[in-house]
Motif scaffolding. Structure first.
Motif, PDB file in Angstrom:
ATOM      1  N   SER A 144       0.822  -1.210   0.000  1.00 56.65           N
ATOM      2  CA  SER A 144       0.000   0.000   0.000  1.00 56.65           C
ATOM      3  C   SER A 144       0.850   1.252   0.000  1.00 56.65           C
ATOM      4  CB  SER A 144      -0.922   0.014   1.224  1.00 56.65           C
ATOM      5  OG  SER A 144      -1.684  -1.170   1.247  1.00 56.65           O
ATOM      6  N   SER A 145       2.002   1.190   0.673  1.00 55.80           N
ATOM      7  CA  SER A 145       2.866   2.369   0.664  1.00 55.80           C
ATOM      8  C   SER A 145       3.391   2.614  -0.746  1.00 55.80           C
ATOM      9  CB  SER A 145       4.017   2.219   1.666  1.00 55.80           C
ATOM     10  OG  SER A 145       4.957   1.278   1.206  1.00 55.80           O
ATOM     11  N   LEU A 146       3.665   1.538  -1.488  1.00 61.92           N
ATOM     12  CA  LEU A 146       4.108   1.712  -2.874  1.00 61.92           C
ATOM     13  C   LEU A 146       2.985   2.319  -3.707  1.00 61.92           C
ATOM     14  CD1 LEU A 146       5.959  -1.656  -3.630  1.00 61.92           C
ATOM     15  CD2 LEU A 146       6.844   0.413  -2.579  1.00 61.92           C
ATOM     16  N   LEU A 147       1.777   1.802  -3.507  1.00 55.12           N
ATOM     17  CA  LEU A 147       0.619   2.296  -4.254  1.00 55.12           C
ATOM     18  C   LEU A 147       0.403   3.775  -3.951  1.00 55.12           C
ATOM     19  CD1 LEU A 147      -2.051   2.085  -5.836  1.00 55.12           C
ATOM     20  CD2 LEU A 147      -3.099   1.131  -3.783  1.00 55.12           C
ATOM     21  N   PHE A 148       0.425   4.110  -2.675  1.00 58.78           N
ATOM     22  CA  PHE A 148       0.145   5.473  -2.262  1.00 58.78           C
ATOM     23  C   PHE A 148       1.186   6.446  -2.801  1.00 58.78           C
ATOM     24  CE2 PHE A 148      -1.808   8.651   0.148  1.00 58.78           C
ATOM     25  CZ  PHE A 148      -0.866   9.361   0.864  1.00 58.78           C
ATOM     26  N   LEU A 149       2.461   6.089  -2.639  1.00 63.73           N
ATOM     27  CA  LEU A 149       3.521   6.988  -3.097  1.00 63.73           C
ATOM     28  C   LEU A 149       3.505   7.132  -4.615  1.00 63.73           C
ATOM     29  CD1 LEU A 149       6.315   5.910  -0.614  1.00 63.73           C
ATOM     30  CD2 LEU A 149       5.072   8.057  -0.667  1.00 63.73           C
ATOM     31  N   GLU A 150       3.186   6.019  -5.313  1.00 59.13           N
ATOM     32  CA  GLU A 150       3.109   6.100  -6.763  1.00 59.13           C
ATOM     33  C   GLU A 150       1.918   6.968  -7.170  1.00 59.13           C
ATOM     34  OE1 GLU A 150       4.742   5.824  -9.199  1.00 59.13           O
ATOM     35  OE2 GLU A 150       3.602   5.185 -10.948  1.00 59.13           O
ATOM     36  N   GLY A 151       0.837   6.893  -6.389  1.00 59.51           N
ATOM     37  CA  GLY A 151      -0.294   7.764  -6.663  1.00 59.51           C
ATOM     38  C   GLY A 151       0.107   9.227  -6.569  1.00 59.51           C
ATOM     39  N   ILE A 152       0.810   9.556  -5.499  1.00 56.64           N
ATOM     40  CA  ILE A 152       1.253  10.943  -5.328  1.00 56.64           C
ATOM     41  C   ILE A 152       2.152  11.354  -6.484  1.00 56.64           C
ATOM     42  CG2 ILE A 152       2.634  12.465  -3.892  1.00 56.64           C
ATOM     43  CD1 ILE A 152       1.564  11.144  -1.479  1.00 56.64           C
ATOM     44  N   GLU A 153       3.062  10.467  -6.856  1.00 56.59           N
ATOM     45  CA  GLU A 153       3.980  10.814  -7.945  1.00 56.59           C
ATOM     46  C   GLU A 153       3.205  11.063  -9.241  1.00 56.59           C
ATOM     47  OE1 GLU A 153       7.467   8.561  -7.840  1.00 56.59           O
ATOM     48  OE2 GLU A 153       8.314   9.479  -9.642  1.00 56.59           O
ATOM     49  N   THR A 154       2.183  10.231  -9.494  1.00 58.16           N
ATOM     50  CA  THR A 154       1.373  10.426 -10.699  1.00 58.16           C
ATOM     51  C   THR A 154       0.658  11.774 -10.633  1.00 58.16           C
ATOM     52  OG1 THR A 154       1.085   8.049 -10.808  1.00 58.16           O
ATOM     53  CG2 THR A 154      -0.416   9.394 -12.135  1.00 58.16           C
ATOM     54  N   TRP A 155       0.125  12.107  -9.442  1.00 58.44           N
ATOM     55  CA  TRP A 155      -0.561  13.406  -9.325  1.00 58.44           C
ATOM     56  C   TRP A 155       0.402  14.558  -9.568  1.00 58.44           C
ATOM     57  CZ3 TRP A 155      -2.895  11.480  -4.113  1.00 58.44           C
ATOM     58  CH2 TRP A 155      -3.910  10.533  -4.401  1.00 58.44           C
ATOM     59  N   VAL A 156       1.635  14.428  -9.074  1.00 50.39           N
ATOM     60  CA  VAL A 156       2.620  15.493  -9.280  1.00 50.39           C
ATOM     61  C   VAL A 156       2.944  15.643 -10.763  1.00 50.39           C
ATOM     62  CG1 VAL A 156       5.016  16.167  -8.874  1.00 50.39           C
ATOM     63  CG2 VAL A 156       3.625  15.337  -6.991  1.00 50.39           C
ATOM     64  N   PHE A 157       3.126  14.514 -11.451  1.00 48.83           N
ATOM     65  CA  PHE A 157       3.388  14.599 -12.897  1.00 48.83           C
ATOM     66  C   PHE A 157       2.225  15.250 -13.624  1.00 48.83           C
ATOM     67  CE2 PHE A 157       7.340  13.075 -14.272  1.00 48.83           C
ATOM     68  CZ  PHE A 157       7.779  12.105 -13.394  1.00 48.83           C
ATOM     69  N   THR A 158       0.993  14.888 -13.189  1.00 52.07           N
ATOM     70  CA  THR A 158      -0.177  15.483 -13.820  1.00 52.07           C
ATOM     71  C   THR A 158      -0.146  16.994 -13.641  1.00 52.07           C
ATOM     72  OG1 THR A 158      -1.355  13.475 -13.195  1.00 52.07           O
ATOM     73  CG2 THR A 158      -2.687  15.336 -13.974  1.00 52.07           C
ATOM     74  N   ALA A 159       0.138  17.434 -12.411  1.00 53.87           N
ATOM     75  CA  ALA A 159       0.200  18.878 -12.157  1.00 53.87           C
ATOM     76  C   ALA A 159       1.291  19.511 -13.013  1.00 53.87           C
ATOM     77  CB  ALA A 159       0.494  19.122 -10.677  1.00 53.87           C
ATOM     78  N   LEU A 160       2.424  18.865 -13.121  1.00 56.55           N
ATOM     79  CA  LEU A 160       3.530  19.422 -13.908  1.00 56.55           C
ATOM     80  C   LEU A 160       3.130  19.569 -15.368  1.00 56.55           C
ATOM     81  CD1 LEU A 160       6.521  20.255 -14.159  1.00 56.55           C
ATOM     82  CD2 LEU A 160       7.055  17.863 -14.588  1.00 56.55           C
ATOM     83  N   PHE A 161       2.517  18.508 -15.914  1.00 56.73           N
ATOM     84  CA  PHE A 161       2.215  18.568 -17.348  1.00 56.73           C
ATOM     85  C   PHE A 161       1.059  19.508 -17.661  1.00 56.73           C
ATOM     86  CE2 PHE A 161       4.737  15.979 -20.161  1.00 56.73           C
ATOM     87  CZ  PHE A 161       5.563  15.301 -19.279  1.00 56.73           C
ATOM     88  N   TRP A 162       0.186  19.715 -16.651  1.00 58.56           N
ATOM     89  CA  TRP A 162      -0.924  20.646 -16.910  1.00 58.56           C
ATOM     90  C   TRP A 162      -0.530  22.079 -16.604  1.00 58.56           C
ATOM     91  CZ3 TRP A 162      -5.731  20.167 -19.058  1.00 58.56           C
ATOM     92  CH2 TRP A 162      -6.134  18.856 -19.388  1.00 58.56           C
ATOM     93  N   PHE A 163       0.231  22.278 -15.510  1.00 59.52           N
ATOM     94  CA  PHE A 163       0.427  23.652 -15.035  1.00 59.52           C
ATOM     95  C   PHE A 163       1.878  24.113 -15.043  1.00 59.52           C
ATOM     96  CE2 PHE A 163      -3.840  23.588 -13.978  1.00 59.52           C
ATOM     97  CZ  PHE A 163      -4.164  22.509 -13.181  1.00 59.52           C
TER      98      PHE A 163
END
Lengths: 202, 651, 335
Positions: A144-163
């Motif tokens: 779950s820690s891998l899932l959670f941290l990967e989720g955060i990383e995906t959200w950060v990439f999304t923010a980077l590519f959008w904003f």
């Protein structure tokens, strides 16, 4: 006194590469090796304490429920279709496609994290009941820690590519993230089988 | 030559372009200034050096603890240190030496030297490197703070359950130990990942796999071992912390857990751990022998194969720490065989070094003396190792001072002797000054004598019944005289260490200027100034053979075309190191340091409440985000001068 | 093979007694297991010493030879010449290691095939920081429980079933045999045999907390007859106090907290936390071998155990002078 003989000119070498050519890919792979090893430790612990019990799971615990965990592992496995689509866009340096793909993956990550809460509930045990429960919980918790941290990383990439100010090398990093997503989702399959099915089969 | 101006052997004037290059590189790679600048500095030169110095400080602390132990044991029924403090001291000694000194020191030398030896300007992940260093410092500082407030761990560096569990070690001492493991393991894993990536992707063009220096091979093997062994102790220590904090039952026999589970998990890490310390030392020995015999090490492919074999086999030995436990006999025999056979690859290496010395022209400088001392001392430890690989004999020797003797002979003989040799060897490169040969020889002889006088009697003490980890012993046991001899030996070691430190400090200020290649060595680290400038190489070298500096003619082949207005590294292919792409090397930033502090908060508060993990994660998020988030100004500069059209994709 | 090992062990044992004899020494074997291990140890030491001398000699010769050169020889012909000695050295190493492995396995086999039938059985439980030994007898009511001092008959194998009441301990008598860890949740089996009478000392060999250093165990090997009479004495309940001081001592003993932790057979003192005191008067030592059993030492131990073994689980006892003398008398009579 030394002089230099300029034998090799690398002016024309690129700066953006994908996959095994990129050093970040190697770094990501090394971290995957570390995390896979940790999951092996969890599996080894689970199997080791098995020998201390006659029944599995030991009384008074029930077998883990299997319906919702099956839904969530299938969901995770199938998410790789979107992941694959995203990585194609990323490798083509398609910013729009990457933005959309990342948005989709962000949503998937959020759903997966919610589903994971039910995975814990379906263990039908509390970590402090006995060693079986402790071993099952730490296995699910670590992944779950891998899932959670990967989720955060995906959200950060999304923010980077959008904003954010995106440049070529961010596509290479996003591709590494896709590779990691494959790992994180697929490595859950044997863990799921161990935790949710072996008590029924043993 | 005036002592205050380091001599320069590289010409700066032959090519005007070189002057421009140098000034541009000085600008783009410059170290940030001041204390805050030091916190932000991403150069592997700066980080590697501080790792080495910090590890040395911990070595000194661990040595002090050893001194206290030897003082306490110098005579029977000594009432100087009571059991509670003694148990903390020997636990601190083991934990400090193994986790805060040995592994960080070996990886530190690697982090500093490997980029130089493979011909690149920095490691693959400089910011991660910086974070790894500060995490290590936080961990060590935390451990010692706890010790100074009488909360130092006291269940041994190996923390066997159930003694280390919640029932028999109440309070927070063992939790401090568990989290120290976490910090040092994070740091070590980061170093390993960085070394693997750097060695695979950043070697100088032409440095194919069969031209990599043996020390670099050693660091590569070590890094893989770290990747596959450290997670075992990291997870185990979290399981122990969980048993203590939230009532899990991993090691609680009453609820189906198992005290032996801890031993398996710990030793599956613990045995590779000692090879993680030993294999870099083997690499150092090869570097020293090559330079000071003036010829390549005999049978390079065999040497590489030996390193790799030792690394693999190191994972198959761990049960030999558990022969006295109820493990089935058949299983034990396998581990006896493995523990015996692992002597072969190391033996082969020793024979190859002796052959190299025979065929070479040895110069008996301090580094080579330490190598000779290594062979003489380590072989004793290796031979007692073969003895204790045998189960019947081990059942007598296990957990006695015979083992203490063995482990110190292999760790000091096999680890410290090469390390000191490496220090004398590479000090000129790191500081631009030579160490004093005279003091060096005194250092060596005192150390060699002190180590043998301290540890040899322990073989006898162990077989005469003296068990480990005892704070005192009765006079009737007859152990007094040999313990006194051992303690006197320890005094000699202390004197030799004082000499070493004095030599290092004095030489740093006033040693003879070294120049680029004072030893006439062959590998690429000697192809640049001493100490290396922040950009390491004026021009990234091209590697044309296994021994570049011995085989180059009047001119040195180098690479052109890398940008000098920003920090840029050349990445090459895995097998043959052909140029593949250019990669920008990250600029200095404060965020890895902040992230390390946040990590500290996370794991330290986790000792008291599980919510500490949540708080920590929240604190970690901003620095991690800011660490990687692109800076507009930097990006603009980079893209403006960028030749590769793809680089702008997306912007 | 077993006979060869036996003869070799006897030879080495004889030689080593000249070298170092001592109590608590693995190099002074008093039993068949320790004897075989001792033989193997000396063989391995001899081989190791020879190997070490060979390596160091080679190294010094190489250093000497190399320093006589004008230039390092990197030629192909030199490299070709170096192959043979390195290969030879490696082959010899492999042969020696294989030989050692064979000897290992053979010794293990020899130890495993030493006769062990009809062995006396003792269950040993490790405590922080004392040893509990229960002699197992199939006849009901004939179990004996002692602490820290274990009597065994000479020349007979004794089976030890080990466990722990708290943390991991390790039972080890160097003169007799290798050690065995006592692990909570596991029952471990080992055995010992003494071939000559004597008192053999050992210490706990697994770090077990504060007083790990002061957790000694004594094995008393005596003739069968002596053992039998000792056993019969142990079966008896505590000797009732004969004089008035001892009677007063008994009263003090029962009224202070002592019965909470200690057993005195045949009385209402039934505590199992600390060692049984039924026959304390005839022990050689106190506090797991830390003190000789003298009146003065016993007094010091009762009044201030923390001063002698800081961290021990026994609280200090506040006794007046006469109470103390009475208790000492009482306990001294419990032979």
């Amino acid at each position: 006194m030394k002089t230099y003989d300029k034998v090799l000119d690398v002016t024309e070498t690129p700066t953006i590469v994908f996959g095994r050519r990129a050093s970040t890919w190697w770094g990501t792979t090394a971290f995957m090796a570390i995390e896979a090893t940790t999951l092996v430790v969890c599996i080894a612990t689970y199997l080791y304490v098995r020998k201390n019990f006659h029944h599995w799971p030991p009384a008074p615990l029930r077998v883990p429920d299997v319906l919702r965990p099956t839904i969530s592992v299938t969901f995770l496995a199938l998410s790789n279709i979107a992941n694959y689509w995203l990585s194609r866009k990323v490798r083509a340096l398609d910013k729009r496609g990457t933005q959309i793909g990342l948005l989709v993956m962000s949503t998937i990550a959020a759903i997966a994290i919610v589903l994971r809460v039910f995975d814990f509930r379906d263990l039908n045990s509390h970590w402090d009941t006995n060693a079986y429960a402790s071993a099952a919980w730490i296995s699910v918790a670590f992944h779950s820690s891998l899932l959670f941290l990967e989720g955060i990383e995906t959200w950060v990439f999304t923010a980077l590519f959008w904003f954010g100010p995106v440049e070529g090398k961010h596509f290479s990093d996003a591709d590494d993230n896709c590779v990691y997503w494959y790992f994180m989702t697929l490595v859950w399959v044997p863990m799921y089988a161990l935790i949710y099915w072996t008590p029924r089969l043993m | 030559m005036s002592a205050s101006v380091p001599s320069v052997t590289e010409t700066m004037v032959l090519n005007d372009g070189d002057l421009v290059t140098r000034s541009e590189l000085e600008q783009s790679w410059r170290f940030p200034r001041g204390f805050v600048g030091w916190l932000r500095n991403t150069s592997h030169l700066s980080i590697g050096k501080r790792y080495i110095i910090t590890a040395f400080v911990f070595f000194g602390l661990g040595g002090l603890e050893a001194g206290l132990i030897r003082l306490q044991l110098s005579r029977p029924e000594n009432s100087w240190i009571g059991p509670d403090l003694y148990n903390q001291i020997f636990t601190m000694h083991g934990t400090t030496m193994m986790f805060l000194f040995a592994v960080p020191m070996m990886t530190a030398v690697g982090l500093y030297m490997v980029p130089l030896m493979i011909g690149t300007r920095n490691v693959s992940s400089p910011r991660l490197n910086l974070y790894g260093y500060f995490t290590y410092v936080v961990g060590g500082a935390f451990l010692y703070f706890a010790f100074f407030v009488n909360n130092g761990p006291d269940a041994g560096w190996f923390a066997y359950t159930p003694l280390s569990g919640p029932q028999f070690s109440p309070g927070k001492r063992v939790d401090v130990w568990a989290q120290t493991i976490t910090f040092t393991e994070i740091s070590a894993l980061i170093s390993a990942v960085i070394l693997i990536t750097t060695i695979f992707k950043q070697r100088a063009p032409g440095m194919s796999l069969n031209r990599i220096p043996l020390f670099v091979w050693a660091m590569l093997v070590t890094s893989f071992m770290i990747v596959f062994s450290m997670p075992w102790v990291a997870t185990a220590s979290q399981m122990l912390a969980a048993d203590r904090l939230v009532d899990t039952h991993f090691f609680n026999a009453a609820e189906g857990g198992d005290a032996l589970l801890w031993q398996h998990l710990f030793w599956f890490f613990g045995h590779p751990e000692v090879y993680i310390i030993f294999i870099p030392a083997l690499g150092m020995v090869s570097a020293i022998v090559e330079t000071f015999t003036g010829r390549p090490i005999f049978a390079y492919p065999v040497m590489v194969l030996s390193l790799i074999t030792t690394g693999f086999m190191g994972f198959g030995l761990w049960v030999h720490h558990m022969f006295a436990t109820p493990i089935p006999q058949l299983g034990q025999s396998f581990f006896t065989a493995a523990s015996t056979i692992i002597a072969i690859p190391t033996g082969v290496q020793i024979f190859c070094w002796i052959a190299t010395i025979w065929a070479g022209k040895p110069r008996f400088t301090t580094p080579l003396l330490f190598v000779i001392g290594f062979i003489i001392t380590f072989v004793i430890g290796g031979l007692t190792g073969v003895m204790i690989a045998s189960v019947p004999f081990d059942l007598q020797a296990h957990d006695t001072y015979f083992i203490v003797a063995h482990l110190h002979y292999v760790l000091i003989g096999g680890g410290l002797f090469p390390l000191f040799g490496a220090f004398y060897y590479w000090f000129p490169k790191m500081t631009g000054r030579m160490m004093s040969e005279r003091m060096g020889k005194w250092n060596f002889w005192l150390f060699f004598t002190g180590v043998n006088v301290t540890f040899f009697p322990m073989h006898v003490l162990g077989l005469e019944g003296m068990t480990r980890r005892i704070y005192t012993y009765l006079p009737e046991t007859g152990w007094g005289p040999l313990n006194l001899v051992s303690s006197l030996g320890a005094v000699v070691i202390v004197v030799s260490m004082v000499l070493f430190v004095a030599n290092a400090l004095i030489s740093w200020k006033r040693g003879v200027p070294a120049g680029d290649n004072p030893w006439g060595a062959a590998s690429l680290e000697w192809a640049t100034e001493s100490p290396p400038p922040p950009y390491v190489f004026l021009h990234v070298p091209v590697c044309t053979s296994e021994h570049p500096l011995w085989e180059e003619g009047e001119t040195r082949p180098v690479v052109t075309g890398l940008r000098t207005d920003i920090r840029e590294n050349l990445m090459t292919t895995l097998m043959d190191a052909e140029p593949d792409h250019r990669h920008d090397s990250p600029e200095p930033t404060i965020w890895p340091f902040v992230a390390a502090l946040a990590t500290g908060v996370m794991f330290i508060t986790a000792i008291f409440t599980v919510w500490g993990l949540v708080i920590g994660l929240l604190l970690l998020f901003p620095p991690l985000l800011l660490w990687g988030w692109p800076r507009k100004e930097e990006q603009r500069r980079r893209l403006a001068g960028e030749r590769d059209p793809l680089a702008r994709a997306g912007s | 093979m077993n006979r060869f090992i036996d003869r070799l062990s006897l030879l080495v044992a004889a030689a080593s007694t000249l070298a170092c004899s001592g109590n608590e020494s693995a190099l002074d074997p008093a039993g068949p297991q320790a004897a075989r291990i001792n033989g193997m140890a000396w063989y391995m030491f001899a081989v190791s010493a020879l190997v070490w001398m060979a390596v160091v000699t080679a190294l010094l010769i190489a250093a000497r030879k190399g320093s006589t050169r004008d230039l390092a020889d990197q030629s192909d012909s030199m490299n070709a010449r170096l192959k043979r000695p390195v290969v030879t050295a490696t082959s010899i190493t492999v042969l020696i290691l294989i030989g050692t492995l064979v000897y290992d396995v053979a010794t293990g086999h020899a130890l495993a095939s030493l006769p062990r039938d009809k062995a006396l059985r003792i269950e040993i439980t490790g405590h922080q920081w004392w040893w509990e030994a229960t002699y197992v007898d199939p006849v009901a009511g004939r179990q004996v429980t002692t602490a820290n001092e274990i009597h065994i008959p000479v020349g007979e194998p004794v089976q030890i079933i080990g466990s722990s009441a708290d943390v991991i301990h390790s039972f080890w008598i160097p003169n007799l045999a290798g050690k065995k860890d006592l692990i909570p949740g596991h029952a471990t089996a080992t055995w010992i045999q003494a071939d000559r009478p004597g008192i053999y000392r050992g210490q706990c060999a697994e770090f077990c907390g504060h007083q790990h250093a002061n957790m000694a165990v004594l094995v008393m090997a005596e003739s069968r007859d002596e053992f039998n009479s000792w056993y019969e004495t142990q079966l008896l309940p505590a000797a009732p106090p004969s004089d008035s001081v001892s009677k007063a001592g008994e009263a003090v003993f029962m009224s202070k907290g002592c019965p909470l932790c200690h057993t005195v057979g045949g009385t209402r003192a039934l505590g199992r936390i600390g060692p049984p005191l039924t026959h304390i008067g005839s022990s050689y030592t106190l506090a797991a071998g830390t003190l000789k059993n003298t009146r003065g030492n016993l007094a010091g131990w009762i009044v201030d155990p923390q001063g002698i073994k800081p961290g021990a689980k026994m609280a200090p006892n506040d006794l007046s002078g006469s109470e103390l003398q009475a208790i000492l008398s009482y306990l001294g009579n419990l032979k």
